[in-house]
Scaffold this active site. Structure first.
Site, PDB file in Angstrom:
ATOM      1  CG  HIS A 163    -118.451  41.611  -8.101  1.00  0.00           C
ATOM      2  ND1 HIS A 163    -117.349  41.039  -7.493  1.00  0.00           N
ATOM      3  CD2 HIS A 163    -118.192  41.589  -9.428  1.00  0.00           C
ATOM      4  CE1 HIS A 163    -116.485  40.665  -8.405  1.00  0.00           C
ATOM      5  NE2 HIS A 163    -116.954  40.997  -9.593  1.00  0.00           N
TER       6      HIS A 163
ATOM      7  CG  HIS B 245    -114.735  44.665  -8.462  1.00  0.00           C
ATOM      8  ND1 HIS B 245    -115.960  44.354  -8.966  1.00  0.00           N
ATOM      9  CD2 HIS B 245    -113.872  44.597  -9.505  1.00  0.00           C
ATOM     10  CE1 HIS B 245    -115.866  44.113 -10.266  1.00  0.00           C
ATOM     11  NE2 HIS B 245    -114.598  44.243 -10.621  1.00  0.00           N
TER      12      HIS B 245
ATOM     13  CB  SER C  79    -118.914  42.830 -13.762  1.00  0.00           C
ATOM     14  OG  SER C  79    -117.976  43.321 -12.844  1.00  0.00           O
TER      15      SER C  79
END
Ligand code: PAF
Length: 280
Positions: free
Chosen positions: A34, A37, A186
């Site tokens: 996402h 990151h 996540s």
């Protein structure tokens, strides 16, 4: 962008990429990427000559087999996001590549793993130590990037890096939040629509805890208020709301005990366990 799945390919490609004096940045991930990151990747691309990202859902850090089974996997979109972000090399090993033999190493994290996540997820940080030390050995980066959302993990990786003399600079990257304040994770993908709406409680409590600290409220009062907010919500099951010192991670009783207090929270919302934190 090169994608490899074995340690020998990783090391061979890395040898080709690396020039004398160049800096290799490394972002370890478990995939299901996402924008949080990608913010780590962007730091690496900005600060280093080459960026290597690993995608590996590490079985040894899951104390709950169900959590491992349901961990989201979104390889196609992960690779496309990494390509767009300018990554040079992606390492995507199978479990048997990382663990050809059982890893029986037991890490000493100086007690940092005995509190909060460590109390509720026994063995979790030992598994993180096993995989991150292997990844550090294989990738041999100059710099590695870790998100502040996993605040305790970051403290433990910094400890391990010092204790094992890894010549690696650990760079913390601030938590990215959705527009309503929810920390990107996540695991958010697993929330139902109604849970996703309610998930805002976590960041709302953390932000208000900070306001209360600024207004001079006592630590015990803030903790009791925060615990009450979760207790009053029908969908949340709180594991802990602790205010700890940022370095020792020991729970504080008054704000006089630390110049760096951090509020850390873990709570279950339906089937999903969420964590978040804020510096007070
Ligand atoms: O933070 C994570 O995603 C994981 O714990 C890590 C550092 C990639 C190790 O598996």
């Amino acid at each position: 962008m090169l994608v490899v799945s074995t340690v020998s390919e990783l090391q061979e490609k890395h040898r080709h990429l690396k020039k004398a004096g160049s800096r290799t940045g490394f972002v370890p991930t478990m995939g299901a990427l996402h924008p949080g990151h990608i913010s780590l990747v962007e730091e690496s691309v900005k600060g280093c000559d080459y960026t290597i990202v690993s995608i590996f859902v590490n079985p040894t850090q899951f104390n709950n087999p169900d959590d491992f089974k349901h961990y989201p996997v979104t390889i196609e979109s992960d690779l496309s996001m990494l390509r767009d972000a300018g990554v040079d090399l992606v390492f995507m090993p199978e479990v048997k590549e990382m663990y050809p033999e059982e890893d029986n190493r037991v890490f000493d994290f100086g007690g940092l793993d005995q509190v909060m996540e460590g109390k509720f997820r026994p063995g979790h940080f030992n598994g993180v130590g096993q995989i991150v030390s292997k990844l550090f050995d294989f990738v041999q980066p100059d710099v590695a990037y870790f998100g502040e959302k996993d605040f305790q993990q970051l403290a433990i990786i910094q400890y391990m890096t010092r204790a094992l003399h890894y010549p690696i600079e650990i760079v913390p990257v601030p938590t990215m939040r959705e527009r309503d304040g929810l920390a990107m994770s996540s695991r958010n993908m697993r929330l139902t629509a109604i849970e996703r709406e309610q998930a805002i409680l976590i960041s709302r409590v953390l932000f208000e805890a900070k306001e209360r600290r600024i207004r001079g409220e006592a630590l015990v009062g803030i903790k009791a208020w925060a615990e009450g907010e979760f207790a009053a919500h029908p969908m949340f099951e709180l594991e802990y709301f602790d205010i700890v010192d940022a370095f020792s991670l020991q729970a504080l009783h008054t704000f006089d005990e630390s110049d760096n207090p951090v509020a850390c929270v873990a709570a279950h919302l339906g089937q999903v366990r969420l964590i978040d934190n804020i510096r007070l």
